[in-house]
Write a protein that holds these residues in place. Structure first.
Motif, PDB file in Angstrom:
ATOM      1  N   UNK A   1       0.785-102.375 -55.540  1.00  0.00           N
ATOM      2  CA  UNK A   1       1.819-102.854 -54.631  1.00  0.00           C
ATOM      3  C   UNK A   1       2.818-103.578 -55.306  1.00  0.00           C
ATOM      4  N   UNK A   2       2.711-104.254 -56.434  1.00  0.00           N
ATOM      5  CA  UNK A   2       3.352-104.875 -57.413  1.00  0.00           C
ATOM      6  C   UNK A   2       4.116-104.106 -58.222  1.00  0.00           C
ATOM      7  N   UNK A   3       4.215-102.887 -58.222  1.00  0.00           N
ATOM      8  CA  UNK A   3       4.676-102.271 -59.254  1.00  0.00           C
ATOM      9  C   UNK A   3       3.881-101.813 -60.451  1.00  0.00           C
ATOM     10  N   UNK A   4       2.607-102.387 -60.222  1.00  0.00           N
ATOM     11  CA  UNK A   4       1.796-102.129 -61.392  1.00  0.00           C
ATOM     12  C   UNK A   4       1.392-103.472 -62.386  1.00  0.00           C
ATOM     13  N   UNK A   5       2.350-104.140 -62.006  1.00  0.00           N
ATOM     14  CA  UNK A   5       2.512-105.273 -63.206  1.00  0.00           C
ATOM     15  C   UNK A   5       1.183-106.280 -62.977  1.00  0.00           C
ATOM     16  N   UNK A   6       0.243-106.250 -64.055  1.00  0.00           N
ATOM     17  CA  UNK A   6      -0.826-107.089 -63.935  1.00  0.00           C
ATOM     18  C   UNK A   6      -0.487-108.609 -65.008  1.00  0.00           C
ATOM     19  N   UNK A   7       0.602-108.776 -65.195  1.00  0.00           N
ATOM     20  CA  UNK A   7       0.721-109.885 -66.028  1.00  0.00           C
ATOM     21  C   UNK A   7       0.101-110.037 -67.036  1.00  0.00           C
ATOM     22  N   UNK A   8       0.189-111.405 -67.806  1.00  0.00           N
ATOM     23  CA  UNK A   8      -0.353-111.560 -69.018  1.00  0.00           C
ATOM     24  C   UNK A   8      -1.916-111.369 -69.182  1.00  0.00           C
ATOM     25  N   UNK A   9      -2.616-110.672 -69.726  1.00  0.00           N
ATOM     26  CA  UNK A   9      -4.065-110.540 -69.778  1.00  0.00           C
ATOM     27  C   UNK A   9      -4.772-110.598 -71.380  1.00  0.00           C
ATOM     28  N   UNK A  10      -5.550-111.374 -71.312  1.00  0.00           N
ATOM     29  CA  UNK A  10      -6.422-111.444 -72.906  1.00  0.00           C
ATOM     30  C   UNK A  10      -6.503-110.157 -73.368  1.00  0.00           C
ATOM     31  N   UNK A  11      -6.156-109.733 -74.672  1.00  0.00           N
ATOM     32  CA  UNK A  11      -6.393-108.441 -75.068  1.00  0.00           C
ATOM     33  C   UNK A  11      -7.859-107.710 -75.275  1.00  0.00           C
ATOM     34  N   UNK A  12      -8.853-109.121 -75.537  1.00  0.00           N
ATOM     35  CA  UNK A  12     -10.204-108.733 -75.684  1.00  0.00           C
ATOM     36  C   UNK A  12     -10.769-108.219 -74.406  1.00  0.00           C
ATOM     37  N   UNK A  13     -10.029-108.328 -73.155  1.00  0.00           N
ATOM     38  CA  UNK A  13     -10.699-107.750 -71.926  1.00  0.00           C
ATOM     39  C   UNK A  13     -10.633-106.053 -71.930  1.00  0.00           C
ATOM     40  N   UNK A  14      -9.718-105.587 -72.823  1.00  0.00           N
ATOM     41  CA  UNK A  14      -9.477-104.075 -73.167  1.00  0.00           C
ATOM     42  C   UNK A  14     -10.385-103.484 -73.824  1.00  0.00           C
ATOM     43  N   UNK A  15     -10.421-102.024 -73.807  1.00  0.00           N
ATOM     44  CA  UNK A  15     -11.582-101.227 -74.622  1.00  0.00           C
ATOM     45  C   UNK A  15     -10.621-101.248 -75.985  1.00  0.00           C
ATOM     46  N   UNK A  16     -11.662-100.855 -76.993  1.00  0.00           N
ATOM     47  CA  UNK A  16     -11.310-100.554 -78.300  1.00  0.00           C
ATOM     48  C   UNK A  16      -9.886 -99.630 -78.255  1.00  0.00           C
ATOM     49  N   UNK A  17     -10.003 -98.492 -77.754  1.00  0.00           N
ATOM     50  CA  UNK A  17      -8.931 -97.548 -77.798  1.00  0.00           C
ATOM     51  C   UNK A  17      -7.603 -98.209 -77.145  1.00  0.00           C
ATOM     52  N   UNK A  18      -7.889 -98.914 -75.984  1.00  0.00           N
ATOM     53  CA  UNK A  18      -6.524 -99.406 -75.684  1.00  0.00           C
ATOM     54  C   UNK A  18      -5.896-100.537 -76.457  1.00  0.00           C
ATOM     55  N   UNK A  19      -6.712-101.342 -76.991  1.00  0.00           N
ATOM     56  CA  UNK A  19      -6.530-102.465 -77.899  1.00  0.00           C
ATOM     57  C   UNK A  19      -5.597-101.593 -79.221  1.00  0.00           C
TER      58      UNK A  19
ATOM     59  N   UNK B   1       4.805-104.311 -72.182  1.00  0.00           N
ATOM     60  CA  UNK B   1       5.928-105.053 -72.301  1.00  0.00           C
ATOM     61  C   UNK B   1       5.716-106.449 -73.012  1.00  0.00           C
ATOM     62  N   UNK B   2       4.863-106.473 -74.000  1.00  0.00           N
ATOM     63  CA  UNK B   2       5.026-107.727 -74.929  1.00  0.00           C
ATOM     64  C   UNK B   2       3.663-108.033 -75.137  1.00  0.00           C
ATOM     65  N   UNK B   3       3.573-108.939 -76.362  1.00  0.00           N
ATOM     66  CA  UNK B   3       2.283-109.690 -76.836  1.00  0.00           C
ATOM     67  C   UNK B   3       2.505-111.002 -77.132  1.00  0.00           C
ATOM     68  N   UNK B   4       1.743-112.085 -76.780  1.00  0.00           N
ATOM     69  CA  UNK B   4       1.731-113.396 -77.370  1.00  0.00           C
ATOM     70  C   UNK B   4       0.534-113.534 -78.147  1.00  0.00           C
ATOM     71  N   UNK B   5       0.639-114.204 -79.390  1.00  0.00           N
ATOM     72  CA  UNK B   5      -0.353-114.844 -80.323  1.00  0.00           C
ATOM     73  C   UNK B   5      -1.036-116.029 -79.274  1.00  0.00           C
ATOM     74  N   UNK B   6      -2.404-115.879 -79.486  1.00  0.00           N
ATOM     75  CA  UNK B   6      -3.374-116.964 -78.841  1.00  0.00           C
ATOM     76  C   UNK B   6      -3.060-118.217 -79.706  1.00  0.00           C
ATOM     77  N   UNK B   7      -3.090-119.243 -78.925  1.00  0.00           N
ATOM     78  CA  UNK B   7      -2.966-120.499 -79.497  1.00  0.00           C
ATOM     79  C   UNK B   7      -4.417-121.066 -79.971  1.00  0.00           C
ATOM     80  N   UNK B   8      -4.286-121.801 -81.261  1.00  0.00           N
ATOM     81  CA  UNK B   8      -5.386-122.626 -82.099  1.00  0.00           C
ATOM     82  C   UNK B   8      -5.929-123.569 -80.984  1.00  0.00           C
ATOM     83  N   UNK B   9      -7.134-123.500 -80.982  1.00  0.00           N
ATOM     84  CA  UNK B   9      -7.939-124.515 -80.085  1.00  0.00           C
ATOM     85  C   UNK B   9      -8.276-125.645 -80.802  1.00  0.00           C
ATOM     86  N   UNK B  10      -8.049-127.092 -80.169  1.00  0.00           N
ATOM     87  CA  UNK B  10      -8.341-128.158 -81.081  1.00  0.00           C
ATOM     88  C   UNK B  10      -9.578-128.558 -81.633  1.00  0.00           C
TER      89      UNK B  10
END
Length: 230
Positions: free
Chosen positions: A129-147, A174-183
């Motif tokens: 209903x939002x046009x399929x937009x799921x926003x920004x999702x951590x890439x590790x939540x997807x399967x290997x073939x998707x990644x 629609x884009x990818x963002x590099x994960x930030x380094x944790x302190x």
């Protein structure tokens, strides 16, 4: 592996066990560990090898293990990629119940159909209903073939169909963002334990080698037979 090789490996394992037992036994007497208290002395008779190893771990190896703050910082810098959030990807998704429909939708999208429109019309995912937009999702939540498809994609690429536990998914990239380094602060204790464990294991190994190199021992076939249960 042949039976002969298995027999040789078993004999070597038994021999190493016997050597270790004798080494620890002699060194324990030299250090007076068996005289520490009557409880330990009694238990050593029943569980001698493991109890002696425990004694050496506590008294001969552990006191020499030190981890300083500079060691932790160096480990953090060397292994910095372990302390980074997962990359995030921005996607739109259409979730279809069957493969045939998914392939039809994919073909329509490749030909230029509007992704948002088809998501509203066809997707069984709540994001439809939002046009399929799921926003920004951590890439590790997807399967290997998707990644694999995502990391090679360009803005606007149509990806899929991908088989899910239920149904199939088509995605628009629609884009990818590099994960930030944790302190470092949040990992001080964990890294301290990791370094300490590595140094402890290495120290115990060196100590056993030292005993093997410096303490003379005699082994006869009768002792080997006893350990082999003969």
């Amino acid at each position: 592996v042949s039976q002969g090789e298995k027999g040789k490996d078993l004999k070597k394992e038994v021999l190493n066990k016997l050597i270790l037992h004798k080494l620890l036994d002699k060194e324990a007497i030299n250090r007076g560990y068996e005289e520490d208290d009557n409880v330990i002395k009694t238990k050593i008779k029943k569980y001698k090898e493991q109890l002696l190893i425990d004694q050496f771990k506590k008294k001969a190896v552990l006191p020499g293990i030190k981890v300083e703050e500079k060691d932790i910082l160096e480990y953090y810098k060397t292994n910095i990629e372990k302390y980074r959030e997962a990359d995030k990807v921005h996607l739109k998704i259409i979730h279809s119940q069957n493969e045939e429909e998914a392939r039809t939708i994919f073909d329509d999208l490749v030909k230029g159909a509007d992704f948002s429109y088809l998501a509203v019309e066809k997707s069984i995912d709540p994001s439809g209903k939002e046009g399929g937009d799921i926003g920004w999702i951590p890439i590790n939540q997807f399967s290997p073939d998707m990644i694999n498809a995502i990391i090679q994609a360009k803005e606007g690429d149509i990806l899929g169909p991908f088989k899910l536990n239920i149904g199939y998914a088509i995605m628009e990239f629609h884009g990818i963002q590099k994960g930030e380094y944790l302190p470092l602060d949040g990992f001080m204790a964990e890294i301290d334990k990791t370094i300490g464990t590595e140094r402890f294991d290495a120290g115990l190994k060196r100590y056993i080698k030292y005993l093997r190199d410096t303490i003379p021992i005699e082994i006869n076939q009768k002792e080997i037979n006893i350990l082999q249960g003969r």
